[in-house]
Design an enzyme around this catalytic site. Structure first.
Site, PDB file in Angstrom:
ATOM      1  N   THR A 115       0.924  -1.213   0.021  1.00 56.70           N
ATOM      2  CA  THR A 115       0.017   0.045  -0.060  1.00 56.70           C
ATOM      3  C   THR A 115       0.913   1.192  -0.113  1.00 56.70           C
ATOM      4  O   THR A 115       0.755   2.125  -0.885  1.00 56.70           O
ATOM      5  CB  THR A 115      -1.057  -0.104   1.135  1.00 56.70           C
ATOM      6  OG1 THR A 115      -1.904  -1.100   1.043  1.00 56.70           O
ATOM      7  CG2 THR A 115      -1.626   1.194   1.447  1.00 56.70           C
ATOM      8  N   CYS A 124      -9.154  -6.843   1.963  1.00 55.51           N
ATOM      9  CA  CYS A 124      -9.424  -5.203   2.112  1.00 55.51           C
ATOM     10  C   CYS A 124     -10.767  -4.883   1.791  1.00 55.51           C
ATOM     11  O   CYS A 124     -11.407  -4.071   2.484  1.00 55.51           O
ATOM     12  CB  CYS A 124      -8.630  -4.328   1.202  1.00 55.51           C
ATOM     13  SG  CYS A 124      -6.661  -4.610   1.472  1.00 55.51           S
ATOM     14  N   GLN A 176       0.854  -9.834  -6.538  1.00 59.09           N
ATOM     15  CA  GLN A 176      -0.196 -11.142  -6.304  1.00 59.09           C
ATOM     16  C   GLN A 176       0.847 -12.334  -7.356  1.00 59.09           C
ATOM     17  O   GLN A 176       0.765 -13.470  -6.997  1.00 59.09           O
ATOM     18  CB  GLN A 176      -1.551 -11.031  -6.859  1.00 59.09           C
ATOM     19  CG  GLN A 176      -2.489 -10.184  -6.034  1.00 59.09           C
ATOM     20  CD  GLN A 176      -2.651 -11.402  -4.773  1.00 59.09           C
ATOM     21  OE1 GLN A 176      -2.608 -12.562  -4.655  1.00 59.09           O
ATOM     22  NE2 GLN A 176      -3.100 -10.529  -3.674  1.00 59.09           N
ATOM     23  N   ASN A 198      -5.843  -9.301  -7.654  1.00 62.51           N
ATOM     24  CA  ASN A 198      -6.106 -10.024  -6.524  1.00 62.51           C
ATOM     25  C   ASN A 198      -7.214 -10.781  -6.291  1.00 62.51           C
ATOM     26  O   ASN A 198      -7.370 -11.593  -5.511  1.00 62.51           O
ATOM     27  CB  ASN A 198      -5.748  -9.053  -5.284  1.00 62.51           C
ATOM     28  CG  ASN A 198      -6.602  -7.622  -5.523  1.00 62.51           C
ATOM     29  OD1 ASN A 198      -6.660  -7.248  -6.497  1.00 62.51           O
ATOM     30  ND2 ASN A 198      -7.328  -7.393  -4.476  1.00 62.51           N
ATOM     31  N   THR A 202      14.014   5.131   9.742  1.00 60.81           N
ATOM     32  CA  THR A 202      15.019   4.481  10.066  1.00 60.81           C
ATOM     33  C   THR A 202      14.690   2.963   9.440  1.00 60.81           C
ATOM     34  O   THR A 202      13.579   2.443   9.332  1.00 60.81           O
ATOM     35  CB  THR A 202      15.190   4.007  11.539  1.00 60.81           C
ATOM     36  OG1 THR A 202      15.477   5.352  12.168  1.00 60.81           O
ATOM     37  CG2 THR A 202      16.636   3.116  11.897  1.00 60.81           C
TER      38      THR A 202
END
Lengths: 410, 410
Positions: free
Chosen positions: B71, B359, B190, B154, B248
């Site tokens: 994402t 989702c 995918q 997907n 980081t």
């Protein structure tokens, strides 16, 4: 050669108990958004982690949002509040922040400033590294949407008077009708191990934590946001994390972060006391008597050294010393006793310390803007940050101080 | 009761070898931006992971950027290219994408559209779920900055003709003078386990991968960006990842992702062949003969079922069937044989499958926009996605098919 690591403000290792919890959580590997049992269990594990964190931070579970770390959390907080504000206000939003914030605060704010999306008041600290609530009072105005102040500074360890800053904000709101804005965003990444940083105790509206700074998982952070704060997403997709932060949830990461926060909270008082003692022992041994960089009194085991930032209101694990006297003295011969030289020289002797923050080493040639903010320009490029951690022993500091003596008295 | 997991498109468990590599990498826990030895070693480990990935993806190491997942990678690619373009162009940028992309593509694009920052051509697939290169040719124009097409879908597993779409873009560029734009962004999350998705073989300018879809670490993704693509950051701070992605670096995450990609690449051919066989066995057993949802021929072990998306150009692990006939038949009595009911019913029988994407379950009431795009409105809210993985055996599918029979023939 056994090495001495004294750079725990840059990063902490993962606690074994945290790693174990995360390994156990790997069996809940399904997607928490899935409808089936596996998904539901993963979701439950994720939400349990969220509840644990919320309890420690004194907020509601759905005020906790998992992110990829401190940088993302701070960017989401700043952009999210500003963009949301702009949707319903024609006036340009105003941000108050300090000149000594982490780049993850200053850079998004500068980006907004460059795009003329905000106006900003940058507050300078006093010579001890403190932001006075009075200076916030002078700057706050009707269109102030965010006051962004770090709880414990990553370079000089100064602990800011967040609670008093909150009072200034609240008093201002009382005077202005219909002003519910001016949200307080607190970066508590560096202080979570040593201070009570619950939203309640600080009066924070938004709070940021990072796994890597608290012996927790890498790539996992928290943004806590009070329900009262209008905020929008900066990354869009499946609508996870209550729609604020899309992307498949990192279940073991959340579990690890909850565990790390629990351990930090349990250890806080004892570890703070232990490190404060060690810190003060080392500072006294180096500076005897402890002095501020701004004072020019000689003395101490290594003469002509001074402390960056005040000794009071300082994180228990932070020592930051200015060696500008030696830098100046050596400029004529080798022009080399600057921060970078010191870090590398100490490294060859077996000590891991840092010049400024780890992020800042990426543009070290400019010196430390945090230390320069304290008013002593010479210290910016000739200071050392020594930060202690759970493994630090008195003998480590003794070894470090002898090595430092050798270098500066060469 | 032993459960059968058939929802590997939602997420994959972490490979044991990946977890072991990550555990080993925990000893390189220092901040890769630090100047000392510990930091340098962490940096080296990080860069070795980057080089391994670059070799497999056929690009340069500094064209690989680590993110927190698919994402974030897709958002960074879309916003980063659009905002960079807007800095030096007064014309509004144009994006071409398909109606069956993942929400992590469609949502950021819709966000830009709402803010009038872009214009967008949404391409519909044919009834087999394929995006024709011809349809891209019709839409591409001088201000097209991005063509965003998923390599393997997907929900319905369709593999798009990316190479041919690239040719369309290149041919267009040849016709237009000074047009170096129209970058091809490919979401390969995918398909990485089953297809050669190197930047070279696809002709992609930007490519996205996610650890969770490839038996890799959680919370780690990749955005590969060719040097020729102008792009800017969306999150600001310490300037890590060549300045494109501050925060980081997650060293064990990067190591785990490199290992996962290596394993996926090694296993690709064999596993693709094995799963294709299993998939076709199951489809034949369910549908006999395999049919498209758009055709209305009866037959198969469970009559009146049909396949969503074509059988050709389909990911080896994807089965997506429409049960609208049963949904319709049952509407009168209980009005219940929809996707959600099926998933929950199968769950109680010990099978983890999904309705649409994980989702998408967040807003399931609307049905699957991907399946609706194929032209059969009824299938949108009465389809099942069954996705196979490394642990899937023939007996799992046999058990699943008998359970499905029981439900639809109740």
């Amino acid at each position: 050669m056994s090495r001495v690591f004294l750079d725990y403000a840059a990063i902490t290792p993962i606690d074994k108990k945290v790693a174990q919890e995360m390994e156990k959580a790997q069996k809940f590997w399904a997607n928490p958004s899935s409808l089936h049992q596996e998904g539901e269990i993963a979701k439950r594990v994720l939400e349990e982690a969220r509840i644990k964190i919320a309890r420690i931070l004194h907020c509601k579970a759905n005020e906790i949002f998992f992110t990829s770390g401190g940088t993302e959390s701070l960017n989401l907080a700043i952009f999210g509040v500003v963009f949301k504000y702009k949707k319903s206000n024609s006036k340009i939003p105003h941000i108050i922040t300090s000149t000594i914030e982490h780049p993850a605060v200053l850079e998004p704010i500068k980006h907004l400033l460059k795009n003329k999306e905000v106006e900003v008041s940058f507050i300078s600290p006093n010579e001890k590294g403190l932001i006075s609530p009075e200076s916030i009072k002078k700057e706050i105005k009707e269109n102030t949407v965010l006051v962004v102040i770090q709880h414990g500074n990553n370079e000089i360890g100064t602990i800011q008077p967040i609670r008093k800053i909150k009072e200034v904000i609240e008093n201002f709101k009382l005077k202005i009708e219909n002003s519910s804005r001016a949200y307080l965003l607190v970066d508590a990444c560096q202080s979570v191990l040593y201070e009570n940083i619950s939203l309640e105790s600080l009066g924070a509206d938004l709070l940021v934590l990072d796994g890597i700074k608290m012996y927790g998982p890498r790539g996992v952070g928290i943004l806590a946001v009070r329900h009262s704060v209008p905020i929008e997403s900066i990354v869009f997709g499946g609508g996870q994390e209550g729609g604020l932060r899309s992307g498949t949830e990192n279940v073991p990461g959340a579990v690890g972060l909850a565990k790390a926060l629990e351990i930090a909270t349990e250890m806080r008082e004892k570890e703070s006391a232990r490190l404060t003692k060690l810190r003060d022992y080392a500072i006294a041994k180096i500076l005897k008597p402890a002095r501020l960089a701004s004072e020019s009194v000689a003395g101490g085991e290594i003469s002509q050294l001074s402390l960056n930032g005040g000794l009071e209101n300082r994180l228990p694990n932070n020592i930051n010393i200015c060696l500008s006297h030696f830098a100046k003295a050596s400029r004529d011969e080798s022009n080399k006793l600057d921060s970078e030289f010191l870090v590398i020289k100490l490294d060859t002797l077996g000590f891991a310390v840092s010049a400024a923050s780890a992020c800042h080493t990426l543009s070290l040639e400019n010196g430390s803007y945090v230390i320069e903010s304290l008013g002593n320009k010479n210290c910016g490029s000739s200071s050392l940050r020594i930060t202690l951690g759970r493994s630090t022993k008195k003998s480590d500091l003794d070894k470090f101080i002898s090595a430092l003596k050798k270098i500066v008295h060469r």
